[in-house]
Scaffold this active site. Structure first.
Site, PDB file in Angstrom:
ATOM      1  N   LYS A   1      11.499  41.262  24.349  1.00  0.00           N
ATOM      2  CA  LYS A   1      10.431  40.950  23.888  1.00  0.00           C
ATOM      3  C   LYS A   1       9.961  41.872  22.667  1.00  0.00           C
ATOM      4  CE  LYS A   1       7.003  40.827  27.139  1.00  0.00           C
ATOM      5  NZ  LYS A   1       6.497  42.023  28.356  1.00  0.00           N
TER       6      LYS A   1
ATOM      7  N   ARG B   1       2.902  46.745  27.091  1.00  0.00           N
ATOM      8  CA  ARG B   1       3.102  46.171  27.669  1.00  0.00           C
ATOM      9  C   ARG B   1       5.271  46.279  28.632  1.00  0.00           C
ATOM     10  NH1 ARG B   1       1.956  40.228  27.896  1.00  0.00           N
ATOM     11  NH2 ARG B   1      -0.043  40.413  26.584  1.00  0.00           N
TER      12      ARG B   1
ATOM     13  N   GLY C   1       7.289  40.416  35.904  1.00  0.00           N
ATOM     14  CA  GLY C   1       6.644  40.531  36.228  1.00  0.00           C
ATOM     15  C   GLY C   1       7.393  41.771  37.026  1.00  0.00           C
TER      16      GLY C   1
ATOM     17  N   MET D   1       7.708  45.026  36.064  1.00  0.00           N
ATOM     18  CA  MET D   1       7.368  46.406  34.923  1.00  0.00           C
ATOM     19  C   MET D   1       6.097  45.842  34.844  1.00  0.00           C
ATOM     20  SD  MET D   1      10.188  48.104  33.804  1.00  0.00           S
ATOM     21  CE  MET D   1      10.669  46.665  32.821  1.00  0.00           C
TER      22      MET D   1
ATOM     23  N   ARG E   1      10.429  34.246  25.285  1.00  0.00           N
ATOM     24  CA  ARG E   1      11.840  34.807  25.395  1.00  0.00           C
ATOM     25  C   ARG E   1      13.137  33.466  25.702  1.00  0.00           C
ATOM     26  NH1 ARG E   1       9.389  37.289  30.217  1.00  0.00           N
ATOM     27  NH2 ARG E   1       7.970  36.181  30.835  1.00  0.00           N
TER      28      ARG E   1
ATOM     29  N   HIS F   1       4.291  33.062  39.512  1.00  0.00           N
ATOM     30  CA  HIS F   1       5.148  34.381  39.659  1.00  0.00           C
ATOM     31  C   HIS F   1       6.440  34.386  40.852  1.00  0.00           C
ATOM     32  CE1 HIS F   1       6.862  37.688  42.573  1.00  0.00           C
ATOM     33  NE2 HIS F   1       6.651  37.911  41.307  1.00  0.00           N
TER      34      HIS F   1
ATOM     35  N   ARG G   1      44.305  26.954  56.815  1.00  0.00           N
ATOM     36  CA  ARG G   1      44.390  28.090  57.405  1.00  0.00           C
ATOM     37  C   ARG G   1      44.443  27.144  58.826  1.00  0.00           C
ATOM     38  NH1 ARG G   1      39.398  30.559  54.655  1.00  0.00           N
ATOM     39  NH2 ARG G   1      40.298  33.105  54.738  1.00  0.00           N
TER      40      ARG G   1
ATOM     41  N   ARG H   1      49.510  27.639  56.296  1.00  0.00           N
ATOM     42  CA  ARG H   1      49.538  28.765  56.126  1.00  0.00           C
ATOM     43  C   ARG H   1      50.069  28.828  57.794  1.00  0.00           C
ATOM     44  NH1 ARG H   1      45.634  33.655  56.134  1.00  0.00           N
ATOM     45  NH2 ARG H   1      44.381  32.414  57.778  1.00  0.00           N
TER      46      ARG H   1
ATOM     47  N   GLU I   1      48.736  40.869  51.415  1.00  0.00           N
ATOM     48  CA  GLU I   1      48.085  41.444  52.038  1.00  0.00           C
ATOM     49  C   GLU I   1      48.117  42.515  52.518  1.00  0.00           C
ATOM     50  OE1 GLU I   1      46.364  38.218  54.446  1.00  0.00           O
ATOM     51  OE2 GLU I   1      48.212  37.555  54.966  1.00  0.00           O
TER      52      GLU I   1
ATOM     53  N   SER J   1      50.879  34.363  47.053  1.00  0.00           N
ATOM     54  CA  SER J   1      49.411  34.114  47.310  1.00  0.00           C
ATOM     55  C   SER J   1      49.017  35.456  47.308  1.00  0.00           C
ATOM     56  CB  SER J   1      49.253  33.111  48.278  1.00  0.00           C
ATOM     57  OG  SER J   1      47.668  32.069  48.192  1.00  0.00           O
TER      58      SER J   1
ATOM     59  N   GLY K   1      46.320  37.983  48.989  1.00  0.00           N
ATOM     60  CA  GLY K   1      44.984  37.781  50.471  1.00  0.00           C
ATOM     61  C   GLY K   1      44.536  38.901  49.839  1.00  0.00           C
ATOM     62  N   THR K   2      43.147  38.180  49.227  1.00  0.00           N
ATOM     63  CA  THR K   2      42.367  39.314  48.946  1.00  0.00           C
ATOM     64  C   THR K   2      41.695  40.531  49.815  1.00  0.00           C
ATOM     65  OG1 THR K   2      41.570  39.000  47.475  1.00  0.00           O
ATOM     66  CG2 THR K   2      43.102  40.190  46.759  1.00  0.00           C
ATOM     67  N   ASN K   3      41.553  38.694  50.760  1.00  0.00           N
ATOM     68  CA  ASN K   3      40.355  40.063  51.903  1.00  0.00           C
ATOM     69  C   ASN K   3      41.034  40.914  52.519  1.00  0.00           C
ATOM     70  OD1 ASN K   3      38.935  37.551  51.223  1.00  0.00           O
ATOM     71  ND2 ASN K   3      39.239  35.997  52.722  1.00  0.00           N
ATOM     72  N   ASP K   4      42.326  40.446  53.554  1.00  0.00           N
ATOM     73  CA  ASP K   4      42.910  41.124  53.866  1.00  0.00           C
ATOM     74  C   ASP K   4      43.700  42.946  53.244  1.00  0.00           C
ATOM     75  OD1 ASP K   4      43.445  41.658  56.999  1.00  0.00           O
ATOM     76  OD2 ASP K   4      43.916  38.742  56.102  1.00  0.00           O
TER      77      ASP K   4
ATOM     78  N   CYS L   1      43.869  34.013  46.971  1.00  0.00           N
ATOM     79  CA  CYS L   1      43.647  32.602  48.081  1.00  0.00           C
ATOM     80  C   CYS L   1      42.109  34.139  48.545  1.00  0.00           C
ATOM     81  CB  CYS L   1      44.803  32.194  49.069  1.00  0.00           C
ATOM     82  SG  CYS L   1      45.301  33.073  49.759  1.00  0.00           S
TER      83      CYS L   1
ATOM     84  N   TYR M   1      47.115  30.512  39.913  1.00  0.00           N
ATOM     85  CA  TYR M   1      46.164  29.692  39.650  1.00  0.00           C
ATOM     86  C   TYR M   1      44.872  30.674  41.070  1.00  0.00           C
ATOM     87  CZ  TYR M   1      48.248  29.626  44.316  1.00  0.00           C
ATOM     88  OH  TYR M   1      48.765  29.947  45.426  1.00  0.00           O
TER      89      TYR M   1
HETATM   90  C1  PEP Z   1      42.970  37.199  52.767  1.00  0.00           C
HETATM   91  O1  PEP Z   1      43.547  37.804  53.977  1.00  0.00           O
HETATM   92  O2  PEP Z   1      42.608  37.028  51.754  1.00  0.00           O
HETATM   93  C2  PEP Z   1      42.961  35.502  52.957  1.00  0.00           C
HETATM   94  C3  PEP Z   1      43.113  34.422  52.752  1.00  0.00           C
HETATM   95  O3  PEP Z   1      43.080  35.312  54.906  1.00  0.00           O
HETATM   96  P1  PEP Z   1      42.141  35.589  55.773  1.00  0.00           P
HETATM   97  O4  PEP Z   1      40.635  35.524  54.261  1.00  0.00           O
HETATM   98  O5  PEP Z   1      42.097  33.795  56.659  1.00  0.00           O
HETATM   99  O6  PEP Z   1      42.437  36.410  56.744  1.00  0.00           O
HETATM  100 MG    MG Z   2      44.471  37.533  55.261  1.00  0.00          MG
END
Ligand code: PEP
Ligand code: MG
Length: 890
Positions: A21, A91, A100, A102, A335, A451, A557, A613, A748, A767, A769-772, A835, A855
């Protein structure tokens, strides 16, 4: 102390120093717009204030007083001077706009003496006393922490006693009496008299605005919008202009383009004879800006010209607050306007077409997270609507949920998994938690810039405002429209694009991409290096993925194909089989089913790569729950009849107990299943290769990639690779069809990442597998962590954010980078992707781009987001390289 207070004409202030502002006020003053004069106390000052233990340092006080003197000189008015009083607004103004969240104080400088001066000067005592009582109420609320409720209650009683039905009916004498009442309230609740000294008022207000940086709603807003807690807020002190001086005065808010749709037309609203907070608070329903053309044609034309000027100057859609004081227009602030995702895209594309910004800038203007709004379902066009009522369409999208009238209740129900719609007469910033927890919000009062509307649009949630036919009874927890009563818990549907409220649930349809959105995404495609694939395991998901621009499937999957109602008994037979013959019999029934699924997916993907997979989850996920089985078994035992059924249950329970694991996510799952029960993987591989043969037969190209999950040791992959080759080649021979195919693995678990050089010897692709990988790196089970302690960790800043949502670059990212490097050292042409769910999250996508993955793969609905985020990642790294190059030359 550095200089921390800047007059508006001191130029060149940055947003970081003066807040959004403040910086814009400087800019508007510089280009000669009618901005009431003032000064800004910087964000640095705010941080010094916190460092000094929430206390204004002497040097800062001195600088404020110096600036005040300059303001007095410039305006010719003096602070506390009864004959010509200077009145100011105080202000907040953070670096990133937090509408809104603050506090603000208007009419500061009023006291028992200056009010008289104002009355004489303006020849309008009614206006002067009304302004004073507003100031007492606002100051007491924000600074002295006396709840506004007491003032409202007093005013309500006063009106009722005298037979007034609305505020404009009150005369100057009435406001004088109200002021006396208000002061008594202050005395009662604070045990002190209302501060009359304008300088004391000023410094108390500055402290209160700094303090409001840490109020609950501001903290929640920052967390939601990922704004750093360390930035602090600036404070703007600006001389007052009055929109409540009579019918030739007014105040309003205007957007240079429609913030809901992005249409290039002036959009906004105003109230005659009102102060700014009346518009924003949504207490009175304002007039559309177009009516200003008839009511004040000259002011309207001047406003239109100002809008054009500001938009060209700031090269983006602006949200402008203005006041008309006795026919003269003043611009109070401008703004960059908050907008829906739909509007953001339309505006970015239009600004490129109008040659105001470049395509790269347009791509960087859209927050990928905002795109989710567009990928929401909407009411089916074929459904014949019978709306109960209609309000203002304040934020688009459709939502269904149970009616709830209180924000805390909304929060509680949503935590229990209920979908709710918050219905309020109006919302205040305190309702932010309720708006977040609800599917949508409806208010019976307030306009398109109230608001609720601004907050809901910012969050991409549907919202209807000014739905005046809703007769809300907060005590009875119900609303009435005519004779229809809707009680708390009743289900309604709202359409935020039309403003309609409909009773019950209605059919919804999937979203489509607008032409502007498609165009923007093709620009994104031209600027990205990362490829974008989808995680899809059905024909339907594959179609959506392709429509949204996926360039293949990065994760199919296969276990999802086992979950079907008519397949699960066969899967259970397969798991519970005592002998290999029994298991193979069940598998032979599953094979054609999986084959059909693969054929459908290959056909839809039509030559794009498809990563399939093999089975991953622990087998118990397909079996009945053990606890439930025990209950059923015990019940049957007590009945002492139906022994056949009892024996069956006993046998089932024995087998389920046999498969029971202490820690199933670390147990018999992933490739370990294939190692122990190779016949399961062989069936899946055969199904894939039969499907390939059939699709090739139809003349459709296929690019299959077979992926082995949860590999930790190269020997596992070696064995599974051989299994795939043997089964695959056999089918190729049998069918007479063949094609190139890849065999790869998920990376993974940490061991796989750390031995990726060895693993790459057996893999054509990785690939991640960043979840596991997140679970195994942190040693957290996601379900337990998110349910039990993760939120506390985030709230207490033990972790910066949820590592399951945004990739933890420090450790999980390091493992990905290490795995990638080791893998590429062994095999230069190794294909690499990600993935895990992070493949659809913008910061993680930036990371994937930076380390050089080929990818990302994400859910079909996140594909557009990933295309845009990948382009942004590339543009940003190109820009960074340019800057680095320039710096090395200097
Ligand atoms: C993972 O582990 O990142 C993955 C893609 O496999 P899932 O989520 O099915 O375990
Ligand atoms: Mg997994």
């Amino acid at each position: 102390m550095n200089k921390v207070v800047y007059m508006f004409n001191e130029g060149n202030g940055t947003k970081e120093l003066l807040g959004g502002k403040g910086a814009n006020l400087v800019e508007m003053t510089r280009i000669g717009l009618p901005v009431p004069y003032g000064f800004t106390i910087s964000t640095e000052a705010c941080n010094s204030y916190f460092k000094a233990g929430n206390c204004i340092p002497r040097e800062m006080e001195f600088q404020v007083l110096e600036s005040l003197k300059k303001l007095e000189e410039e305006t010719g008015k003096r602070f506390g001077d009864p004959s010509n009083p200077l009145l100011v607004s105080v202000r907040s103004g953070a670096v990133h706009s937090m509408p809104g969240m603050m506090d603000t104080i208007l009419n500061l400088g009023m006291n028992d003496e200056t009010v008289e001066g104002l009355a004489t000067l303006t020849k309008n005592p009614r206006f002067a006393y009304d302004s004073y009582r507003r100031f007492i109420q606002m100051f007491s609320d924000v600074v002295l922490k006396v709840d506004v409720f007491y003032f409202e209650q007093f005013l309500e009683e006063y009106r009722t006693e005298r037979g007034y039905s609305s505020d404009p009916e009150l005369l100057a004498e009435d406001w004088q009496k109200v002021i006396i009442g208000y002061k008594k309230i202050v005395k009662k609740h604070t045990k002190r008299t209302f501060p009359e000294d304008p300088k004391e008022q000023l410094f108390l207000s500055i402290s209160a605005v700094f303090d409001s940086w840490n109020n609950q709603r501001a903290i929640v807003y920052r967390r939601l919008n990922k704004i750093s807690d360390h930035l602090g807020t600036a404070v703007n002190i600006q001389s007052m202009v009055f929109g409540n001086m009579g019918n030739d005065s007014g105040t309003g808010v205007g957007f240079t383009r429609d913030p809901s749709t992005g249409e290039p037309k002036l959009y906004g609203e105003y109230l005659i004879n009102a102060q700014g907070e009346d518009v924003v608070a949504g207490i009175r329903t304002p007039q559309p800006i177009s009516s200003l053309q008839e009511e004040m044609p000259e002011v309207f034309q001047q406003f239109v010209n100002t809008c054009r000027l500001l938009e060209e100057h700031f090269r983006d859609m602006q949200d402008i607050e203005f006041t008309v004081e006795r026919g003269q227009l003043f611009i109070l602030q401008t703004r960059v306007g908050k907008r829906t995702a739909q509007a953001a895209i339309r505006i970015a594309v239009d600004l490129v077409n109008e040659q105001i910004i470049s395509k790269k800038e347009a791509l960087l203007r859209i927050d990928p997270d905002q795109l989710n709004q567009l990928l929401h379902r909407r009411i089916d066009d074929t459904f014949v609507r019978k709306p109960l009522t209609k309000g203002l369409p304040a934020s688009p999208g459709a939502a269904t949920g149970q009616v709830v009238f209180d924000s805390s209740e909304a929060e509680r129900l949503s935590k229990d998994g209920k979908k709710v719609i918050l219905v309020r007469p109006e919302t205040t910033p305190e309702d932010i938690n309720g708006i977040v927890a609800s599917q949508a919000t409806i208010t019976s009062r307030g306009g398109m810039t109230s608001h609720a509307a601004v907050v809901a649009r910012g969050m991409g949630k549907a919202c209807i405002c000014g739905c005046e036919s809703l007769n809300i009874d907060l005590k009875l927890k119900q609303f009435k429209v005519g004779d229809v009563i809707v009680k708390q818990g009743d289900v309604i549907t709202i359409d935020g694009s039309t403003g309609e409220v409909i009773l019950g649930e209605v059919p919804m349809i999937d979203p489509e991409l607008s032409n502007e959105f498609k165009l923007l995404l093709t620009w994104a495609d031209g600027h990205r290096k990362l490829r974008v694939r989808a995680n899809a395991d059905s024909r339907e998901d594959s179609i959506i993925a392709l429509e949204f621009g996926a360039e293949g499937i990065g994760l199919c999957r296969t276990e999802h194909m086992f979950m079907d109602e008519d397949r699960i008994p066969i899967v259970q037979d397969m798991i519970l089989a005592e002998t290999i013959e029994e298991r193979e019999e069940a598998l032979s029934k599953l094979l054609p089913m999986q084959q059909g699924d693969f054929e459908h997916i290959f056909e839809v993907m039509d030559g794009n790569p498809v990563t399939i997979r093999l089975l991953d989850p622990p087998l118990h996920e397909f079996l009945p729950d053990k606890e439930e089985l025990i209950i059923e078994f015990t019940k049957l035992q007590m009945l002492k009849s139906n022994f056949q059924e009892l024996n069956k249950k006993k046998e089932l329970l024995r087998k389920v107990s046999h498969l029971d694991e202490f820690n199933p996510m670390l147990g018999l799952r992933g490739c370990r299943l294939g190692m122990i029960y190779p016949e399961i993987y062989i069936m899946q591989v055969k199904a894939i290769f039969y499907a390939i043969a059939n699709v090739l037969e139809k003349g459709i190209e296929v690019k299959p990639e077979i992926m082995i999950p949860l590999v930790g040791h190269v020997n596992e992959l070696k064995e599974m690779r051989q299994l795939v080759i043997t089964a695959g080649e056999q089918i190729f021979e049998e069918t007479g069809h063949n094609c190139n195919y890849l065999i790869g693995t998920m990376i993974e678990v940490p061991r796989a990442a750390l031995t990726a050089d060895n693993i790459a010897k057996e893999a054509d692709f990785f690939s991640f597998g960043t979840n596991d990988l997140t679970q195994t790196t942190f040693g957290y089970s996601r379900d337990d962590a998110e349910g039990k302690f993760l939120q506390t960790y985030i709230d207490n800043k033990v972790l910066p954010e949820n590592p399951f949502v945004s990739l933890d670059q420090e450790a999980v990212g390091k493992l990905v980078e290490t795995g990638l490097k080791l893998g590429k050292d062994t095999k230069r042409g190794l294909k690499t992707g990600i993935c895990g769910e992070h493949g659809g999250e913008k910061q993680s996508i930036q990371f994937c781009h930076d380390i050089g993955l080929d990818y990302v793969s994400c859910s079909p609905y996140r594909v557009p987001l990933a295309r845009l985020a990948a382009a942004q990642a590339n543009i940003k790294s190109e820009q960074k390289q340019c800057i680095d190059k320039l710096q090395t030359h200097i």
